[in-house]
Design a protein around this motif. Structure first.
Motif, PDB file in Angstrom:
ATOM      1  N   THR A  61      33.537  50.362  46.231  1.00 43.39           N
ATOM      2  CA  THR A  61      34.089  50.389  47.458  1.00 43.39           C
ATOM      3  C   THR A  61      33.615  51.294  48.425  1.00 43.39           C
ATOM      4  O   THR A  61      33.474  50.858  49.395  1.00 43.39           O
ATOM      5  CB  THR A  61      35.641  51.304  47.390  1.00 43.39           C
ATOM      6  N   LEU A  62      33.017  52.479  48.032  1.00 47.40           N
ATOM      7  CA  LEU A  62      32.163  53.438  48.748  1.00 47.40           C
ATOM      8  C   LEU A  62      31.184  52.842  49.434  1.00 47.40           C
ATOM      9  O   LEU A  62      30.824  52.908  50.538  1.00 47.40           O
ATOM     10  CB  LEU A  62      31.953  54.657  48.063  1.00 47.40           C
ATOM     11  N   PHE A  63      30.404  51.990  48.652  1.00 48.83           N
ATOM     12  CA  PHE A  63      29.170  51.349  49.032  1.00 48.83           C
ATOM     13  C   PHE A  63      29.424  50.223  49.989  1.00 48.83           C
ATOM     14  O   PHE A  63      28.863  50.206  50.981  1.00 48.83           O
ATOM     15  CB  PHE A  63      28.641  50.540  47.793  1.00 48.83           C
ATOM     16  N   ILE A  64      30.767  49.266  49.863  1.00 44.52           N
ATOM     17  CA  ILE A  64      30.906  48.238  50.764  1.00 44.52           C
ATOM     18  C   ILE A  64      31.229  48.994  52.115  1.00 44.52           C
ATOM     19  O   ILE A  64      30.763  48.522  53.174  1.00 44.52           O
ATOM     20  CB  ILE A  64      31.960  47.398  50.222  1.00 44.52           C
ATOM     21  N   TYR A  65      32.064  50.076  52.045  1.00 48.40           N
ATOM     22  CA  TYR A  65      32.499  50.648  53.163  1.00 48.40           C
ATOM     23  C   TYR A  65      31.340  51.140  53.786  1.00 48.40           C
ATOM     24  O   TYR A  65      31.015  51.309  55.021  1.00 48.40           O
ATOM     25  CB  TYR A  65      33.604  51.798  52.942  1.00 48.40           C
TER      26      TYR A  65
ATOM     27  N   ALA B  17      36.595  36.554  46.687  1.00 47.06           N
ATOM     28  CA  ALA B  17      36.773  37.559  47.782  1.00 47.06           C
ATOM     29  C   ALA B  17      35.309  37.450  48.433  1.00 47.06           C
ATOM     30  O   ALA B  17      35.078  37.409  49.743  1.00 47.06           O
ATOM     31  CB  ALA B  17      37.096  38.994  47.307  1.00 47.06           C
ATOM     32  N   THR B  18      34.228  37.404  47.940  1.00 46.67           N
ATOM     33  CA  THR B  18      32.578  37.338  48.316  1.00 46.67           C
ATOM     34  C   THR B  18      32.434  36.018  48.929  1.00 46.67           C
ATOM     35  O   THR B  18      32.131  36.058  50.138  1.00 46.67           O
ATOM     36  CB  THR B  18      31.950  37.354  47.246  1.00 46.67           C
ATOM     37  N   ILE B  19      33.325  34.856  48.472  1.00 45.16           N
ATOM     38  CA  ILE B  19      33.231  33.467  49.361  1.00 45.16           C
ATOM     39  C   ILE B  19      33.872  33.646  50.552  1.00 45.16           C
ATOM     40  O   ILE B  19      33.248  33.189  51.800  1.00 45.16           O
ATOM     41  CB  ILE B  19      33.713  32.600  48.509  1.00 45.16           C
TER      42      ILE B  19
ATOM     43  N   VAL C 147      35.514  41.374  58.707  1.00 50.57           N
ATOM     44  CA  VAL C 147      34.926  40.502  57.641  1.00 50.57           C
ATOM     45  C   VAL C 147      34.803  40.789  56.260  1.00 50.57           C
ATOM     46  O   VAL C 147      34.938  40.075  55.292  1.00 50.57           O
ATOM     47  CB  VAL C 147      33.277  40.397  58.273  1.00 50.57           C
ATOM     48  N   ALA C 148      34.758  42.241  56.110  1.00 55.37           N
ATOM     49  CA  ALA C 148      34.549  42.828  54.778  1.00 55.37           C
ATOM     50  C   ALA C 148      36.188  43.020  54.031  1.00 55.37           C
ATOM     51  O   ALA C 148      36.097  43.296  53.095  1.00 55.37           O
ATOM     52  CB  ALA C 148      34.052  43.986  54.717  1.00 55.37           C
ATOM     53  N   SER C 149      37.017  42.713  54.674  1.00 52.85           N
ATOM     54  CA  SER C 149      38.542  43.186  54.418  1.00 52.85           C
ATOM     55  C   SER C 149      38.762  42.253  53.183  1.00 52.85           C
ATOM     56  O   SER C 149      39.493  42.792  52.436  1.00 52.85           O
ATOM     57  CB  SER C 149      39.432  42.855  55.442  1.00 52.85           C
ATOM     58  N   PRO C 150      38.308  40.885  53.039  1.00 53.05           N
ATOM     59  CA  PRO C 150      38.586  40.323  51.667  1.00 53.05           C
ATOM     60  C   PRO C 150      37.928  40.943  50.442  1.00 53.05           C
ATOM     61  O   PRO C 150      38.627  40.955  49.588  1.00 53.05           O
ATOM     62  CB  PRO C 150      38.056  38.944  51.892  1.00 53.05           C
ATOM     63  N   LEU C 151      36.911  41.735  50.681  1.00 52.45           N
ATOM     64  CA  LEU C 151      36.124  42.244  49.656  1.00 52.45           C
ATOM     65  C   LEU C 151      37.284  43.456  49.116  1.00 52.45           C
ATOM     66  O   LEU C 151      37.167  43.868  48.012  1.00 52.45           O
ATOM     67  CB  LEU C 151      34.898  42.740  49.949  1.00 52.45           C
TER      68      LEU C 151
ATOM     69  N   ALA D 294      41.334  46.217  45.697  1.00 52.30           N
ATOM     70  CA  ALA D 294      42.695  46.409  45.444  1.00 52.30           C
ATOM     71  C   ALA D 294      43.140  45.705  44.518  1.00 52.30           C
ATOM     72  O   ALA D 294      44.098  46.193  43.572  1.00 52.30           O
ATOM     73  CB  ALA D 294      43.486  46.423  46.738  1.00 52.30           C
ATOM     74  N   PHE D 295      43.358  44.426  44.304  1.00 53.52           N
ATOM     75  CA  PHE D 295      43.756  43.559  43.238  1.00 53.52           C
ATOM     76  C   PHE D 295      43.200  43.686  41.763  1.00 53.52           C
ATOM     77  O   PHE D 295      43.993  44.261  40.978  1.00 53.52           O
ATOM     78  CB  PHE D 295      43.684  42.078  43.527  1.00 53.52           C
ATOM     79  N   VAL D 296      42.034  44.212  41.898  1.00 53.74           N
ATOM     80  CA  VAL D 296      41.336  44.412  40.563  1.00 53.74           C
ATOM     81  C   VAL D 296      41.722  45.997  40.084  1.00 53.74           C
ATOM     82  O   VAL D 296      41.960  46.281  39.006  1.00 53.74           O
ATOM     83  CB  VAL D 296      39.645  44.397  40.760  1.00 53.74           C
TER      84      VAL D 296
END
Length: 145
Positions: free
Chosen positions: A96-100, A26-28, A49-53, A58-60
């Motif tokens: 998730t909160l941090f990335i958002y 996801a980062t790549i 741009v951040a949607s793959p993260l 969500a997968f994890v």
């Protein structure tokens, strides 16, 4: 320079190799999208741009939930898997909160040239400080056993 081994990382941070691969992938993908956005190849928002993260997270979460159910059903033990599940959810929620928060802050400042998110960067990084504190406790707990 201290580099953690894979065994130390999976033990101390309570993650599996599969989770690490999902986060790495996801980062790549997000990094590629960010480069394409910076070079004006594609015109998408920073949230896209951040949607793959977010998809990787969500997968994890799904993977952790499946592990929790399997542990409860196979071993008939509820205390240990529940504690592990709650701590994993705490970790994933903080990430998730941090990335958002970072994406919201950056998109307001870079795309709209205004302060869309009035939170300071101290508030944006607050979930990561909580996560680092809990990782420190986790490392102490696993080092003593």
């Amino acid at each position: 320079m201290v580099v953690l081994t894979l065994r130390e990382m999976t033990t101390w941070f309570d993650v599996t190799v599969f989770e690490l691969w999902i986060h790495f992938g996801a980062t790549i993908i997000s990094s590629i999208l960010l480069c394409l956005k910076f070079h004006d190849v594609i015109n998408i928002s920073y949230m896209w741009v951040a949607s793959p993260l977010f998809i990787g997270l969500a997968f994890v979460v799904y993977f952790v939930f499946i592990i929790f159910l399997r542990s409860c059903v196979e071993y008939k033990d509820y205390r240990s898997p529940t504690l592990k599940f709650v701590l994993n959810l705490y970790r994933l929620t903080c990430i998730t909160l941090f990335i958002y928060s970072v994406v919201d802050k950056i998109s307001g400042e870079l795309e709209k040239s205004e302060v869309a998110n009035r939170n300071s960067y101290g508030m944006v990084f607050l979930p990561m400080w909580f996560l680092l504190g809990s990782w420190g406790l986790q490392m102490c707990r696993t080092s003593n056993t």
